[in-house]
Design a protein around this motif. Structure first.
Motif, PDB file in Angstrom:
ATOM      1  N   UNK A 359       0.821  -1.221   0.000  1.00 24.27           N
ATOM      2  CA  UNK A 359       0.000   0.000   0.000  1.00 24.27           C
ATOM      3  C   UNK A 359       0.852   1.268   0.000  1.00 24.27           C
ATOM      4  N   UNK A 387      -0.517  -5.711 -11.280  1.00 20.55           N
ATOM      5  CA  UNK A 387      -1.860  -5.135 -11.347  1.00 20.55           C
ATOM      6  C   UNK A 387      -2.002  -3.940 -10.426  1.00 20.55           C
ATOM      7  N   UNK A 388      -1.544  -4.108  -9.185  1.00 20.71           N
ATOM      8  CA  UNK A 388      -1.634  -3.001  -8.223  1.00 20.71           C
ATOM      9  C   UNK A 388      -0.851  -1.781  -8.699  1.00 20.71           C
ATOM     10  N   UNK A 391      -2.795  -0.054 -11.419  1.00 17.18           N
ATOM     11  CA  UNK A 391      -3.918   0.706 -10.857  1.00 17.18           C
ATOM     12  C   UNK A 391      -3.412   2.024 -10.278  1.00 17.18           C
TER      13      UNK A 391
ATOM     14  N   UNK B 130      -1.678 -10.068  10.313  1.00 17.83           N
ATOM     15  CA  UNK B 130      -1.085  -9.409   9.150  1.00 17.83           C
ATOM     16  C   UNK B 130      -1.188 -10.315   7.930  1.00 17.83           C
ATOM     17  N   UNK B 132      -2.610 -10.781   3.453  1.00 22.01           N
ATOM     18  CA  UNK B 132      -3.620 -10.505   2.441  1.00 22.01           C
ATOM     19  C   UNK B 132      -4.947 -11.138   2.857  1.00 22.01           C
ATOM     20  N   UNK B 149      -5.401  -5.910   2.339  1.00 22.03           N
ATOM     21  CA  UNK B 149      -4.310  -6.317   3.216  1.00 22.03           C
ATOM     22  C   UNK B 149      -4.683  -5.854   4.610  1.00 22.03           C
ATOM     23  N   UNK B 195      -6.985  -2.605   4.287  1.00 21.94           N
ATOM     24  CA  UNK B 195      -6.415  -1.470   3.576  1.00 21.94           C
ATOM     25  C   UNK B 195      -5.698  -2.041   2.372  1.00 21.94           C
ATOM     26  N   UNK B 196      -4.796  -1.313   1.819  1.00 18.78           N
ATOM     27  CA  UNK B 196      -4.102  -1.909   0.657  1.00 18.78           C
ATOM     28  C   UNK B 196      -3.833  -0.958  -0.487  1.00 18.78           C
ATOM     29  N   UNK B 197      -4.557   0.162  -0.615  1.00 20.37           N
ATOM     30  CA  UNK B 197      -5.810   0.548   0.036  1.00 20.37           C
ATOM     31  C   UNK B 197      -7.010  -0.216  -0.520  1.00 20.37           C
ATOM     32  N   UNK B 200      -9.240   1.106  -4.579  1.00 19.20           N
ATOM     33  CA  UNK B 200      -8.776   1.080  -5.969  1.00 19.20           C
ATOM     34  C   UNK B 200      -8.893  -0.288  -6.646  1.00 19.20           C
ATOM     35  N   UNK B 201      -8.615  -1.379  -5.925  1.00 18.29           N
ATOM     36  CA  UNK B 201      -8.743  -2.654  -6.633  1.00 18.29           C
ATOM     37  C   UNK B 201     -10.022  -3.393  -6.281  1.00 18.29           C
ATOM     38  N   UNK B 229      -7.993  -2.630 -15.730  1.00 16.31           N
ATOM     39  CA  UNK B 229      -6.766  -2.648 -14.933  1.00 16.31           C
ATOM     40  C   UNK B 229      -7.094  -2.973 -13.478  1.00 16.31           C
ATOM     41  N   UNK B 230      -8.165  -2.346 -12.949  1.00 12.27           N
ATOM     42  CA  UNK B 230      -8.562  -2.587 -11.564  1.00 12.27           C
ATOM     43  C   UNK B 230      -8.892  -4.062 -11.349  1.00 12.27           C
ATOM     44  N   UNK B 232      -7.918  -6.620 -13.129  1.00 13.40           N
ATOM     45  CA  UNK B 232      -6.710  -7.449 -13.239  1.00 13.40           C
ATOM     46  C   UNK B 232      -6.013  -7.524 -11.892  1.00 13.40           C
ATOM     47  N   UNK B 233      -5.873  -6.380 -11.237  1.00 11.36           N
ATOM     48  CA  UNK B 233      -5.227  -6.352  -9.922  1.00 11.36           C
ATOM     49  C   UNK B 233      -6.034  -7.181  -8.913  1.00 11.36           C
ATOM     50  N   UNK B 236      -5.589 -10.896  -9.724  1.00  6.06           N
ATOM     51  CA  UNK B 236      -4.234 -11.342  -9.395  1.00  6.06           C
ATOM     52  C   UNK B 236      -4.172 -11.790  -7.940  1.00  6.06           C
ATOM     53  N   UNK B 237      -4.695 -10.971  -7.047  1.00  9.66           N
ATOM     54  CA  UNK B 237      -4.637 -11.299  -5.626  1.00  9.66           C
ATOM     55  C   UNK B 237      -5.608 -12.419  -5.284  1.00  9.66           C
ATOM     56  N   UNK B 240      -4.255 -15.712  -6.241  1.00 12.10           N
ATOM     57  CA  UNK B 240      -3.164 -16.146  -5.383  1.00 12.10           C
ATOM     58  C   UNK B 240      -3.716 -16.734  -4.078  1.00 12.10           C
TER      59      UNK B 240
END
Lengths: 460, 242
Positions: A359, A387-388, A391, B130, B132, B149, B195-197, B200-201, B229-230, B232-233, B236-237, B240
């Motif tokens: 972040x 990706x992040x 963005x 702590x 993801x 996160x 957060x992560x924030x 956005x994704x 794009x958002x 995709x992010x 991706x997470x 995973x």
């Protein structure tokens, strides 16, 4: 016996990982510590003079490398973890690498760059004489919680020792160390410079008094939260400086005086001026002669990933390590001063050494990329968190059609350097840096080979 | 074109882990939806006029900073709760989320009062949660996955079983690592450890707030935004973690 076995295995693993082309800085130490947990303590006892450690958020690597350069210039032998491997395992690797097989050869000094969270553990195993703290900025908070926690970790680590501290007197987050630990503290900092601003432009770290919580008043900012401050409630203010940076000039290379000693360096940027000041202060504490310090600093050149240059497709390509918002802001401000049109590549990984929490990219002022003068004509995002990163850059306000995502580093770098920009900037977090460097070296060699063939054909 | 205003409460105290990314996201998306969006910074002691606001955002901070914020906020907690009841979109991250509950027990055993908007308690533990996170949420009738996160020492427990979490934990810890609950949702308020924030994704969550803001002013958005794009992010997470 286990000690010798640990050293042997450690050395073999170092050799093997080098064969495999790995940087392999943590793994050999980890293996050796498994075999003989007391290995670091045993090898640290071979230091004749002192052990110095350098910690803090930014500037650890550059500062410790500069101190090492000074000590080497003086002719001292030393153990130094120069690769930025700054956790206990990496430091153990550095000692094993320097040691003979019996673990008995002596060194004058050890100079260790240490990750903030590992300072207490290292103090326990290696008993340093001097701890140099560069500054406290927001960085990789995810591993330890908030900055307050990190600072307390270090404070607890040095308490009840006879360590001497070398501290940045311009950093308001450091002023309570002397009060809370009772240790002897030496302070370095800058007098007024022509680069100061009267208003803050950056993040809020440390703008509140560490003693009473009141908002600090600043009469000048040198760089980020570093400057001339005082607390209107409890009178907390900059400590008296032992080592003062005077008459700073950056045109663009750094010149200044530290007390009365004139220093010149091939480095640029205010943050590097602080690194130099910290290194010179430490060297003066050791009692190194002026001429030796001057020569070492003047001859010390920027390293891998700290603006390393390549030529690819006949164009300048610059590799830069980024690892926290401050570093990213520094890099972006450098980009703005570059007048050429740019291809931009950013590799974002989230391994432990990068910080699992990415972040921080939102705390940097990426918005400057959308300014016309940034002249960004292509953006490629790569790495585990491509990706992040994409963005983040999209929300800077840049035209999103310029942005593409390539998770493979090599594909990404090739796509970026093939872009229409006159220069390519390759930004990478730590664990992707050496792969990026390897790819760039390979591409540069291929280019040179093709050029040679081309010249031969022309001659024929 | 309408102009919306989001109040950012205590930006110089509560602003950890890229929190400002949430605001950048809301602001940009509002522009892409064809409107304008302003951020109004509210500091300790500043006046808060809810009638001039379309949304409230509060981020995370360290224990000390949360104490300062509590002292300021408790003086105006009644009007804040009225705004929430009236459907004001509110996003509270981490420390700000904890403040909405009845109390916070810190590591030294000090009990800090909360605003008592909701009947939940938080107690600090040495081992931070702590990593993801992936949760399943339902916003505005739409089911969605949310990635983020988390990094919190406090563990939050609902004392009132009628409280609705923001989502169900699929991967990660959430409120306490035990009951699969993450955050809180009440009318248009979301309190969360993500957060992560966050926004956005997770464009679905961002648009939940933006659409609510618009609807409260009688405005409908036109076509959907291009979120390639958002997403995709996000994927991706998600890939995973699953």
């Amino acid at each position: 016996m286990r000690k010798i076995l640990a050293i042997m295995v450690g050395k073999i693993v170092i050799l093997l990982s080098r064969r495999l082309g790995n940087q392999g800085t943590d793994f050999p130490g980890r293996v050796a510590r498994k075999i003989y947990p007391g290995i670091l303590k045993a090898l640290a006892a071979n230091i004749d003079e002192e052990i110095f450690i350098v910690t803090g958020t930014n500037g650890k690597t550059t500062t410790s490398n500069m101190i090492a350069a000074i000590l080497k210039e003086k002719g001292y032998s030393l153990v130094h973890n120069s690769a930025g491997a700054n956790m206990l395992t990496g430091i153990t690797t550095a000692f094993i690498k320097a040691s003979d097989i019996l673990g008995r050869n002596k060194f004058d000094y050890a100079l260790l760059e240490v990750d903030e969270a590992y300072v207490p553990l290292l103090i326990h195993e290696a008993r340093p004489r001097v701890v140099i703290i560069t500054n406290f900025f927001r960085d990789q908070l995810d591993r330890y919680g908030e900055l307050d926690h990190t600072i307390n970790l270090i404070k607890d680590g040095v308490r009840n020792t006879d360590i001497e501290l070398v501290l940045n007197g311009d950093d308001p987050l450091i002023t309570h160390f002397q009060h809370d630990t009772g240790l002897h503290c030496w302070y370095y900092g800058f007098e007024d410079t022509v680069y100061d601003s009267m208003e803050s432009e950056e993040s809020r770290e440390g703008r509140y008094c560490v003693f009473c919580g009141e908002e600090l008043e600043y009469s000048r900012y040198h760089y980020a939260q570093l400057g001339q401050f005082n607390c209107p409630r409890c009178q907390n203010h900059n400590p008296h400086l032992n080592f003062t940076g005077r008459g700073l000039k950056m045109t663009p290379f750094i010149e200044m005086k530290v007390n009365d000693l004139a220093i010149e360096s091939p480095y640029q940027g205010f943050y590097n001026a602080y690194n130099i000041l910290a290194a010179v202060s430490a060297a003066r504490l050791v009692g190194i002669e002026d001429g030796v310090i001057q020569k070492a600093i003047a001859g010390y050149q920027p390293r891998a990933g700290r603006m390393e240059n390549f030529i690819i497709n006949g164009k300048r390509t610059v590799l830069i390590l980024v690892k926290n918002p401050t570093g990213l802001n520094q890099t972006l401000s450098t980009l703005l001063y570059d007048q050429q049109s740019k291809n931009l590549f950013v590799a974002l990984n989230d391994n432990a050494a990068d910080g699992r929490d990415i972040s921080w990219i939102w705390d940097a002022d990426v918005e400057v990329l959308a300014q016309d003068k940034a002249q960004i004509v292509k953006v490629v995002c790569s790495g585990q968190r491509s990706g992040d990163m994409a963005v983040r850059i999209k929300y800077s306000g840049i035209d999103s059609r310029l942005i593409s995502i390539k998770s493979s580093l090599e594909e990404g770098i090739r796509a970026a350097t093939a872009g229409p920009g006159e220069v390519s900037y390759i930004l990478s977090t730590y664990t992707a840096l050496f792969d990026c460097q390897k790819i760039l070296k390979k591409m540069q060699q291929q280019d040179e080979a093709e050029k040679t063939v081309g010249v031969q054909q022309m001659q024929a | 074109m309408a102009v919306f205003t989001i109040a950012h409460l205590y930006p110089d105290l509560l602003n950890l882990y890229g929190d400002r990314g949430n605001l950048l996201c809301l602001q940009q998306r509002m522009v892409w939806h064809g409107h304008d969006c302003r951020i109004k910074n509210i500091r300790l002691g500043d006046n808060l006029d809810y009638s001039s606001l379309d949304m409230i955002f509060m981020g995370g901070g360290s224990d000390r900073e949360q104490g300062l914020v509590y002292q300021d906020l408790v003086k105006r907690s009644d009007s804040f709760m009225v705004a929430i009841e009236e459907g004001m979109p509110v996003l509270c991250i981490c420390g700000a989320y904890q403040l909405l509950g009845s109390s916070y027990l810190d590591l030294d055993g000090h009990l800090m009062e909360g605003l008592k908007f909701f009947d939940f308690t938080t107690r600090a533990t040495k081992n931070r949660l702590i990593g993801n996170v992936l949760i399943k949420a339902c916003l505005g009738g739409q089911e969605m996955t949310v990635v983020g996160f988390e990094n919190h020492g406090g563990r939050t427990y609902f004392e009132d079983n009628s409280l609705q979490p923001f989502g169900e934990v699929l991967r990660g810890y959430g409120n306490n690592g035990e009951d699969q609950k993450e955050g809180i949702k009440y009318h248009h308020l979301i309190g969360t450890y993500l957060h992560g924030p966050l926004l956005p994704k997770n464009p679905g969550v961002a648009d939940f707030f933006l659409k609510t803001m618009a609807q409260r002013r009688g405005i409908e958005f036109g076509s959907r935004l291009d979120d390639d794009i958002e997403l995709t992010a996000h994927e991706q997470m998600k890939n995973r973690l699953i």
